[in-house]
Design a protein around this motif. Structure first.
Motif, mmCIF file in Angstrom:
data_model
loop_
_atom_site.group_PDB
_atom_site.id
_atom_site.type_symbol
_atom_site.label_atom_id
_atom_site.label_comp_id
_atom_site.label_asym_id
_atom_site.label_seq_id
_atom_site.Cartn_x
_atom_site.Cartn_y
_atom_site.Cartn_z
ATOM 1 N N THR A 1 -2.484 11.287 -0.788
ATOM 2 C CA THR A 1 -3.060 9.981 -1.110
ATOM 3 C C THR A 1 -3.818 9.397 0.075
ATOM 4 O OG1 THR A 1 -1.134 8.669 -0.434
ATOM 5 C CG2 THR A 1 -1.123 9.553 -2.662
ATOM 6 N N TRP A 2 -3.467 9.815 1.325
ATOM 7 C CA TRP A 2 -4.142 9.268 2.502
ATOM 8 C C TRP A 2 -5.494 9.930 2.773
ATOM 9 C CZ3 TRP A 2 -4.873 13.471 5.401
ATOM 10 C CH2 TRP A 2 -3.892 14.465 5.450
ATOM 11 N N CYS A 3 -5.811 10.972 2.030
ATOM 12 C CA CYS A 3 -7.022 11.760 2.286
ATOM 13 C C CYS A 3 -8.203 11.185 1.504
ATOM 14 C CB CYS A 3 -6.754 13.203 1.876
ATOM 15 S SG CYS A 3 -8.214 14.249 1.789
ATOM 16 N N PRO A 4 -9.217 10.615 2.179
ATOM 17 C CA PRO A 4 -10.339 9.993 1.463
ATOM 18 C C PRO A 4 -11.056 10.913 0.471
ATOM 19 C CG PRO A 4 -10.344 9.276 3.743
ATOM 20 C CD PRO A 4 -9.291 10.351 3.631
ATOM 21 N N PRO A 5 -11.418 12.164 0.841
ATOM 22 C CA PRO A 5 -12.093 13.006 -0.164
ATOM 23 C C PRO A 5 -11.185 13.385 -1.327
ATOM 24 C CG PRO A 5 -11.717 14.240 1.862
ATOM 25 C CD PRO A 5 -11.434 12.804 2.174
ATOM 26 N N CYS A 6 -9.867 13.455 -1.075
ATOM 27 C CA CYS A 6 -8.938 13.706 -2.184
ATOM 28 C C CYS A 6 -9.009 12.552 -3.173
ATOM 29 C CB CYS A 6 -7.512 13.854 -1.668
ATOM 30 S SG CYS A 6 -7.239 15.221 -0.528
ATOM 31 N N ARG A 7 -9.007 11.346 -2.647
ATOM 32 C CA ARG A 7 -9.080 10.171 -3.503
ATOM 33 C C ARG A 7 -10.414 10.128 -4.241
ATOM 34 N NH1 ARG A 7 -5.146 6.335 -2.056
ATOM 35 N NH2 ARG A 7 -6.371 4.730 -3.103
ATOM 36 N N ALA B 1 4.525 0.426 -3.003
ATOM 37 C CA ALA B 1 5.539 1.480 -2.941
ATOM 38 C C ALA B 1 6.755 1.059 -2.130
ATOM 39 C CB ALA B 1 4.941 2.756 -2.349
ATOM 40 N N LEU B 2 6.568 0.117 -1.208
ATOM 41 C CA LEU B 2 7.688 -0.339 -0.394
ATOM 42 C C LEU B 2 8.602 -1.297 -1.142
ATOM 43 C CD1 LEU B 2 6.015 -0.916 3.087
ATOM 44 C CD2 LEU B 2 7.560 0.922 2.413
ATOM 45 N N GLU B 3 8.102 -1.855 -2.234
ATOM 46 C CA GLU B 3 8.942 -2.736 -3.034
ATOM 47 C C GLU B 3 10.048 -1.915 -3.692
ATOM 48 O OE1 GLU B 3 8.780 -6.021 -3.368
ATOM 49 O OE2 GLU B 3 7.112 -6.099 -1.947
ATOM 50 N N PHE C 1 0.002 5.679 -6.660
ATOM 51 C CA PHE C 1 -1.342 6.254 -6.619
ATOM 52 C C PHE C 1 -1.718 6.840 -7.978
ATOM 53 C CE2 PHE C 1 -3.691 10.276 -6.232
ATOM 54 C CZ PHE C 1 -4.893 9.834 -5.703
ATOM 55 N N ALA C 2 -0.819 7.637 -8.553
ATOM 56 C CA ALA C 2 -1.116 8.297 -9.821
ATOM 57 C C ALA C 2 -1.370 7.284 -10.936
ATOM 58 C CB ALA C 2 0.026 9.234 -10.204
ATOM 59 N N LYS C 3 -0.580 6.229 -10.970
ATOM 60 C CA LYS C 3 -0.766 5.213 -11.998
ATOM 61 C C LYS C 3 -2.074 4.458 -11.794
ATOM 62 C CE LYS C 3 4.169 4.545 -12.892
ATOM 63 N NZ LYS C 3 5.337 3.640 -12.742
ATOM 64 N N SER C 4 -2.392 4.125 -10.544
ATOM 65 C CA SER C 4 -3.611 3.366 -10.284
ATOM 66 C C SER C 4 -4.861 4.184 -10.559
ATOM 67 C CB SER C 4 -3.629 2.867 -8.836
ATOM 68 O OG SER C 4 -3.737 3.948 -7.926
ATOM 69 N N LYS C 5 -4.765 5.506 -10.388
ATOM 70 C CA LYS C 5 -5.920 6.381 -10.605
ATOM 71 C C LYS C 5 -5.947 6.996 -12.004
ATOM 72 C CE LYS C 5 -7.729 5.985 -6.499
ATOM 73 N NZ LYS C 5 -9.025 5.309 -6.289
#
Length: 564
Positions: A74-80, A442-444, A115-119
């Motif tokens: 998720t931290w990888c810009p091209p992955c996103r 995610a920290l919640e 991440f998966a839900k938002s994307k």
């Protein structure tokens, strides 16, 4: 992959850009060293891993289907950036039996779930926490994608941000049993490289044919090689550069740069040469990168050490040495190299972010935060001078995000929260803001999830019990004690929660690690005769509650199962 890999992007992109090598790596999230990756035409290594929404996912279960295996973070810009294209292609090819699976290396389930839900990711995501699968596939840069045919044979592979057009072309070919077509840009790339390589070799041989070596021929060889590298870099920076198979790029560039390095070395040997030191340094840099691409990291480190001694102010050598030390897991040496480079470029925030990354690898989090504060000071000054600059706002927010990640690595979740909020505020509507928001969510504390298994219906006879199973998951980034309870049972009925050899009536408590799951047996038993057969049906869909519907002649009820 981990946060250290994320942070070495700064050094990796600088060395690759400066060396004019493998420019596709400018879009990647770690170094391009994939010589040992499983080749096309070979059987894909099998794996079975814990999944985000199911107990596990096995590659063997997809046999008979064309499979897309995408290594990401998720931290990888091209992955996103490629996620939207992957989603679109997955939906388009679902009816053709194509299965997608995402492989995440080291992130916690809670963050990946957000991440998966938002994307809008629908395909399964599995967790390679020990990097066993990543090492088997020799994944050293992400995103990396493999396409397997129905027999599990690798038919296509790429290390780059894929767009829908390129991936669709590969899938069409694999589905048809044909080889993926080579794009016009790929053909041009390899033709340009081959032509330049031949000219460099010819000029090098001409130079060697005379005593002393022909200086003009060496100049020509070097000019041809450097000009060709510039052209190749331009091609690899084009929007459709992902149509050039990355696994062939290193080999192609190596064939060009090996004689180019020899030309530099030979020119340095000329008695009247005015560029001895510079030429020797360039030769070492080129050879270091070739060896890095071949995954000969100790030899690469030796070449970069030579370059650092010859050109102590040239940061390209430090970048290459840093990456080699990282691959050799010599994190102490990597930290020393990063610190030395920061003294050369003290006004570059990336220098201090690289220092922070090296300290994070050593688990020296206070030192990492100190370096990140220096980067923050520089980034804030640049932003203050031009607050309308989206790029400077992005870099400012990115440093806040890095500081949050260091606090998370140190286990200081509370300290990370304000940094994540600052990152969102500094760089709104950017990838930085998205990442910070996802991490914040995610920290919640996440609700415990109760999922159904494949069998949701069970039957009992007279006074005999029946059972169904549910899967209880802890999606949070920390271990938790799970409390399950049952309510709404009709009189003279019993529900027990069972696992291993333990059964507890009405309620039970047990521990689950971060991202962990446990299969629980729901054993329902009548305490009196039911005057005939009866049934129970479980309804669970990932929320913190589930229902067990009881249907007997003597009782009908909806039993509520709650998880806290």
């Amino acid at each position: 992959m981990n946060d250290f890999n994320d942070s070495i992007l700064a050094a990796g992109t600088r060395v690759l850009r400066a060396l004019a090598m493998a420019a596709t790596a400018l879009a990647l999230c770690t170094i391009p060293a994939l010589a040992a990756a499983p080749a096309t035409g070979t059987q894909a290594p099998t794996f079975a891993l814990t999944a985000l929404t199911t107990p596990h996912w096995a590659l063997a279960s997809a046999r008979g289907h064309v499979v897309v295996v995408n290594f990401f973070a998720t931290w990888c810009p091209p992955c996103r950036a490629e996620t939207a294209d992957l989603n679109a292609v997955e939906k388009r090819y679902e009816s053709k039996g194509v299965i997608f699976v995402g492989v995440d290396a080291s992130e916690n389930a809670s963050l990946v779930s957000v991440f998966a839900k938002s994307k809008g990711v629908r395909y399964p995501i599995v967790f390679d926490h020990d990097n066993v699968v990543s090492r088997t596939y020799d994944v050293r840069a992400i995103p990396t994608t493999y396409v397997l045919d129905r027999n599990g044979i690798i038919r296509y592979r790429q290390v780059d941000e894929l767009n829908a057009s390129v991936l669709s072309g590969a899938l069409d070919a694999v589905l048809a049993g044909a080889a993926p077509p080579e794009s016009a840009l790929s053909q041009k790339f390899h033709a340009t490289a081959a032509d330049a390589t031949a000219k460099v070799i010819d000029d090098l041989q001409l130079a060697k044919s005379s005593t002393p070596p022909n200086a003009q021929a060496l100049d020509n060889a070097i000019q041809t090689g450097t000009a060709a590298n510039t052209k190749l870099d331009d091609m690899l920076s084009q929007p459709d550069s992902s149509s050039i198979e990355y696994f062939n790029v290193n080999e192609t560039r190596g064939k060009l740069n090996a004689p180019l390095a020899d030309a530099y070395s030979l020119r340095a040997s000329l008695a009247n040469s005015k560029t001895v030191t510079a030429d020797q340094a360039e030769a070492a840099l080129l050879r270091g990168q070739i060896l890095t691409d071949q995954e000969k990291f100790a030899d690469a480190a030796a070449q970069f050490d030579v370059a650092m001694k010859l050109a102590p102010k040239d940061t390209r050598a430090y970048d290459g040495a840093y990456l080699a030390a990282y691959e050799l897991k010599d994190y102490a040496k990597a930290a020393d190299i990063a610190a030395a480079e920061a003294q050369i470029l003290p006004d570059d925030p990336e220098s201090w972010l690289t220092v922070a990354a090296s300290q994070n690898a050593l688990k020296n989090y206070p030192a990492a935060l100190e370096a990140e504060r220096k980067a923050l000071d520089l980034a804030s000054q640049a932003y203050a001078k031009d607050p309308t600059s989206k790029h400077k706002a992005y870099e400012f927010g990115r440093v806040w995000l890095k500081m949050a990640r260091t606090e998370l690595l140190a286990g200081n979740h509370a300290a990370a929260r304000p940094f994540l909020a600052q990152a969102q505020a500094a760089a709104p509507l950017t990838i930085v803001s998205q990442q910070a928001n996802e991490q914040y969510v995610a920290l919640e504390p996440s609700r415990i999830a109760i999922d159904r298994t494949q069998v949701t219906l069970a039957h009992g006879a007279s006074a005999q019990p029946a059972k169904v199973y549910v899967i209880v998951r802890n999606p949070s980034p920390e271990g938790r004690t799970i409390n399950l309870s049952a309510s709404g049972l009709p009189p003279r009925w019993l529900l027990s929660f069972c696992y291993s050899t333990v059964c507890n009536p009405y309620k039970v408590s047990f521990a689950l690690p971060a991202g962990g799951s446990k299969t629980i047996e729901l054993l329902v038993a009548p305490l009196a005769k039911t005057d005939g057969p009866w049934s129970m049906t479980v309804d669970a869909s990932g929320s913190s509650t589930a229902q067990v519907r009881l249907d007997a002649k003597t009782a009908k009820a909806a039993i509520r199962i709650s998880a806290l």
